[in-house]
Write a protein that holds these residues in place. Structure first.
Motif, PDB file in Angstrom:
ATOM      1  N   PRO A   1      47.943  42.508  41.630  1.00  0.00           N
ATOM      2  CA  PRO A   1      46.628  42.477  40.979  1.00  0.00           C
ATOM      3  C   PRO A   1      46.339  41.127  40.338  1.00  0.00           C
ATOM      4  O   PRO A   1      47.240  40.368  40.001  1.00  0.00           O
ATOM      5  CB  PRO A   1      46.737  43.572  39.912  1.00  0.00           C
ATOM      6  N   MET A   2      45.070  40.839  40.173  1.00  0.00           N
ATOM      7  CA  MET A   2      44.642  39.675  39.406  1.00  0.00           C
ATOM      8  C   MET A   2      44.803  39.979  37.922  1.00  0.00           C
ATOM      9  O   MET A   2      44.854  41.137  37.509  1.00  0.00           O
ATOM     10  CB  MET A   2      43.179  39.345  39.718  1.00  0.00           C
ATOM     11  N   SER A   3      44.865  38.944  37.109  1.00  0.00           N
ATOM     12  CA  SER A   3      44.954  39.150  35.673  1.00  0.00           C
ATOM     13  C   SER A   3      43.590  39.555  35.124  1.00  0.00           C
ATOM     14  O   SER A   3      42.546  39.281  35.720  1.00  0.00           O
ATOM     15  CB  SER A   3      45.428  37.878  34.972  1.00  0.00           C
ATOM     16  N   ALA A   4      43.610  40.203  33.972  1.00  0.00           N
ATOM     17  CA  ALA A   4      42.361  40.604  33.322  1.00  0.00           C
ATOM     18  C   ALA A   4      41.499  39.385  33.015  1.00  0.00           C
ATOM     19  O   ALA A   4      40.270  39.427  33.150  1.00  0.00           O
ATOM     20  CB  ALA A   4      42.660  41.383  32.043  1.00  0.00           C
ATOM     21  N   SER A   5      42.132  38.284  32.633  1.00  0.00           N
ATOM     22  CA  SER A   5      41.359  37.077  32.294  1.00  0.00           C
ATOM     23  C   SER A   5      40.710  36.469  33.527  1.00  0.00           C
ATOM     24  O   SER A   5      39.588  35.943  33.448  1.00  0.00           O
ATOM     25  CB  SER A   5      42.261  36.052  31.600  1.00  0.00           C
ATOM     26  N   ASP A   6      41.382  36.528  34.676  1.00  0.00           N
ATOM     27  CA  ASP A   6      40.784  36.012  35.913  1.00  0.00           C
ATOM     28  C   ASP A   6      39.583  36.858  36.320  1.00  0.00           C
ATOM     29  O   ASP A   6      38.537  36.321  36.718  1.00  0.00           O
ATOM     30  CB  ASP A   6      41.812  35.985  37.044  1.00  0.00           C
ATOM     31  N   ILE A   7      39.718  38.173  36.234  1.00  0.00           N
ATOM     32  CA  ILE A   7      38.590  39.047  36.580  1.00  0.00           C
ATOM     33  C   ILE A   7      37.429  38.816  35.624  1.00  0.00           C
ATOM     34  O   ILE A   7      36.265  38.728  36.042  1.00  0.00           O
ATOM     35  CB  ILE A   7      39.033  40.521  36.566  1.00  0.00           C
TER      36      ILE A   7
ATOM     37  N   LEU B   1      31.978  33.257  45.457  1.00  0.00           N
ATOM     38  CA  LEU B   1      32.296  31.841  45.303  1.00  0.00           C
ATOM     39  C   LEU B   1      33.202  31.598  44.102  1.00  0.00           C
ATOM     40  O   LEU B   1      34.085  30.734  44.141  1.00  0.00           O
ATOM     41  CB  LEU B   1      31.011  31.028  45.172  1.00  0.00           C
ATOM     42  N   SER B   2      33.016  32.365  43.040  1.00  0.00           N
ATOM     43  CA  SER B   2      33.893  32.235  41.878  1.00  0.00           C
ATOM     44  C   SER B   2      35.316  32.634  42.234  1.00  0.00           C
ATOM     45  O   SER B   2      36.284  31.981  41.818  1.00  0.00           O
ATOM     46  CB  SER B   2      33.369  33.103  40.726  1.00  0.00           C
ATOM     47  N   LEU B   3      35.462  33.706  43.017  1.00  0.00           N
ATOM     48  CA  LEU B   3      36.798  34.095  43.483  1.00  0.00           C
ATOM     49  C   LEU B   3      37.452  32.943  44.240  1.00  0.00           C
ATOM     50  O   LEU B   3      38.612  32.584  43.985  1.00  0.00           O
ATOM     51  CB  LEU B   3      36.700  35.317  44.408  1.00  0.00           C
ATOM     52  N   THR B   4      36.708  32.344  45.161  1.00  0.00           N
ATOM     53  CA  THR B   4      37.245  31.246  45.967  1.00  0.00           C
ATOM     54  C   THR B   4      37.640  30.062  45.090  1.00  0.00           C
ATOM     55  O   THR B   4      38.707  29.462  45.267  1.00  0.00           O
ATOM     56  CB  THR B   4      36.216  30.806  47.019  1.00  0.00           C
ATOM     57  N   ALA B   5      36.776  29.741  44.135  1.00  0.00           N
ATOM     58  CA  ALA B   5      37.051  28.600  43.252  1.00  0.00           C
ATOM     59  C   ALA B   5      38.307  28.820  42.427  1.00  0.00           C
ATOM     60  O   ALA B   5      38.992  27.858  42.049  1.00  0.00           O
ATOM     61  CB  ALA B   5      35.857  28.364  42.328  1.00  0.00           C
ATOM     62  N   ARG B   6      38.636  30.061  42.151  1.00  0.00           N
ATOM     63  CA  ARG B   6      39.792  30.392  41.323  1.00  0.00           C
ATOM     64  C   ARG B   6      41.049  30.694  42.144  1.00  0.00           C
ATOM     65  O   ARG B   6      42.071  31.116  41.599  1.00  0.00           O
ATOM     66  CB  ARG B   6      39.453  31.582  40.420  1.00  0.00           C
ATOM     67  N   GLY B   7      40.967  30.500  43.458  1.00  0.00           N
ATOM     68  CA  GLY B   7      42.133  30.697  44.308  1.00  0.00           C
ATOM     69  C   GLY B   7      42.296  32.112  44.827  1.00  0.00           C
ATOM     70  O   GLY B   7      43.351  32.462  45.364  1.00  0.00           O
ATOM     71  N   PHE B   8      41.247  32.941  44.680  1.00  0.00           N
ATOM     72  CA  PHE B   8      41.289  34.316  45.171  1.00  0.00           C
ATOM     73  C   PHE B   8      40.265  34.467  46.299  1.00  0.00           C
ATOM     74  O   PHE B   8      39.591  33.518  46.670  1.00  0.00           O
ATOM     75  CB  PHE B   8      40.994  35.296  44.029  1.00  0.00           C
TER      76      PHE B   8
ATOM     77  N   GLY C   1      36.736  36.112  34.051  1.00  0.00           N
ATOM     78  CA  GLY C   1      36.143  34.817  34.382  1.00  0.00           C
ATOM     79  C   GLY C   1      35.187  34.911  35.561  1.00  0.00           C
ATOM     80  O   GLY C   1      34.103  34.308  35.548  1.00  0.00           O
ATOM     81  N   VAL C   2      35.578  35.663  36.581  1.00  0.00           N
ATOM     82  CA  VAL C   2      34.715  35.846  37.747  1.00  0.00           C
ATOM     83  C   VAL C   2      33.422  36.560  37.340  1.00  0.00           C
ATOM     84  O   VAL C   2      32.323  36.184  37.753  1.00  0.00           O
ATOM     85  CB  VAL C   2      35.446  36.642  38.848  1.00  0.00           C
ATOM     86  N   LEU C   3      33.550  37.580  36.505  1.00  0.00           N
ATOM     87  CA  LEU C   3      32.372  38.321  36.056  1.00  0.00           C
ATOM     88  C   LEU C   3      31.448  37.436  35.219  1.00  0.00           C
ATOM     89  O   LEU C   3      30.212  37.524  35.331  1.00  0.00           O
ATOM     90  CB  LEU C   3      32.800  39.545  35.250  1.00  0.00           C
ATOM     91  N   GLU C   4      32.017  36.580  34.404  1.00  0.00           N
ATOM     92  CA  GLU C   4      31.190  35.677  33.596  1.00  0.00           C
ATOM     93  C   GLU C   4      30.472  34.663  34.483  1.00  0.00           C
ATOM     94  O   GLU C   4      29.318  34.315  34.223  1.00  0.00           O
ATOM     95  CB  GLU C   4      32.055  34.979  32.548  1.00  0.00           C
ATOM     96  N   ASP C   5      31.161  34.194  35.519  1.00  0.00           N
ATOM     97  CA  ASP C   5      30.507  33.282  36.466  1.00  0.00           C
ATOM     98  C   ASP C   5      29.353  33.989  37.177  1.00  0.00           C
ATOM     99  O   ASP C   5      28.258  33.438  37.311  1.00  0.00           O
ATOM    100  CB  ASP C   5      31.512  32.784  37.510  1.00  0.00           C
ATOM    101  N   ALA C   6      29.615  35.199  37.658  1.00  0.00           N
ATOM    102  CA  ALA C   6      28.599  35.942  38.397  1.00  0.00           C
ATOM    103  C   ALA C   6      27.384  36.254  37.529  1.00  0.00           C
ATOM    104  O   ALA C   6      26.250  36.327  38.021  1.00  0.00           O
ATOM    105  CB  ALA C   6      29.192  37.229  38.958  1.00  0.00           C
TER     106      ALA C   6
END
Length: 241
Positions: free
Chosen positions: A25-31, A157-164, A33-38
């Motif tokens: 799983p991804m970390s809570a902080s990574d998820i 795109l946020s996922l991609t930028a973060r390596g996911f 971050g993606v939601l904040e970007d979106a």
């Protein structure tokens, strides 16, 4: 004078759909971050109509099990109709399907193999997370759906930028009642589609697939293209006011 490639352009062109994920799983902080970007996505009159539900762990598993059961019973509950007509768009969709099945090594006559590919969709391709994009019905829903599309692109795109990585899946929207029941989503919110996401499996051959894109000229008509070097940026670089 050509404009230099920026990191954003590289990001846009590096995004692709993943069809095999690692279970980690991804970390809570990574998820988060993606939601904040979106959340920065544009929307009609700033209505921000997206209602996004992220399913992981037991919730994710319950949804997958429910969808697989419904699929086995030939029972769907889509909030929106789907189809490609019988012309150009249907041909493109057919080519897409044929390409995917070919990489999976599934022949057209292999009914069981094709059935398993569908089931793999409903298992989120092994992704540890799934985002379900719900929307209220405002007017005919077209503008709202457009807003959801822009949100989804920013999310991907946020996922991609973060390596996911992620993959938008229309098929997840075919089982809206299952998703609503598991997640407790009210009936007035309609499920457009879902996004499976996590870390791509680097060893999976299917993840080497890159879908064909049409030449720009087949999709866009530019009226009165500016002459080369006439842009404001080019003028400034040449020392003009």
């Amino acid at each position: 004078m050509a404009t230099a490639t920026t990191p954003l352009v590289e990001l846009l062109r590096s995004r692709y759909s993943v069809r095999k994920f690692l279970p980690a799983p991804m970390s809570a902080s990574d998820i988060q971050g993606v939601l904040e970007d979106a959340q920065t996505s544009p929307s009609n009159s700033n209505t921000q109509p997206w209602a996004v539900h992220i399913a992981s762990g037991a919730a994710r598993d319950a949804i997958s099990e429910g969808m697989l059961t419904a699929y086995g019973e030939d029972r769907t509950s889509a909030d929106f109709t789907s189809g490609y007509g019988d012309g150009l768009y249907a041909e493109r969709a057919q080519r897409h399907g044929a390409t995917v099945y070919e990489v999976w090594g599934v022949a057209r006559s292999d009914t069981e193999g094709r059935d398993e590919v569908v089931r793999d969709n409903l298992r989120f391709y092994g992704a540890p997370h799934a985002a379900f994009l719900f929307m209220p019905v405002l007017g005919d829903g077209v503008r709202t759906a457009g807003d959801i599309g822009m949100y989804a692109q920013t999310f991907l795109l946020s996922l991609t930028a973060r390596g996911f990585h992620g993959i938008p899946q229309t098929v997840l929207g075919m089982y809206a009642d299952v998703v609503r029941e598991v997640l407790g989503v009210p009936e007035d919110l309609k499920l457009l589609f879902g996004i499976s996401f996590g870390t791509a499996d680097p060893a999976a051959k299917i993840n080497d697939l890159r879908m064909h894109r049409l030449p720009v000229e087949q999709s866009a008509t530019v009226h009165e293209m500016p002459a080369t070097g006439s842009s404001l940026t080019a003028d400034r670089e040449c020392g003009k006011p």
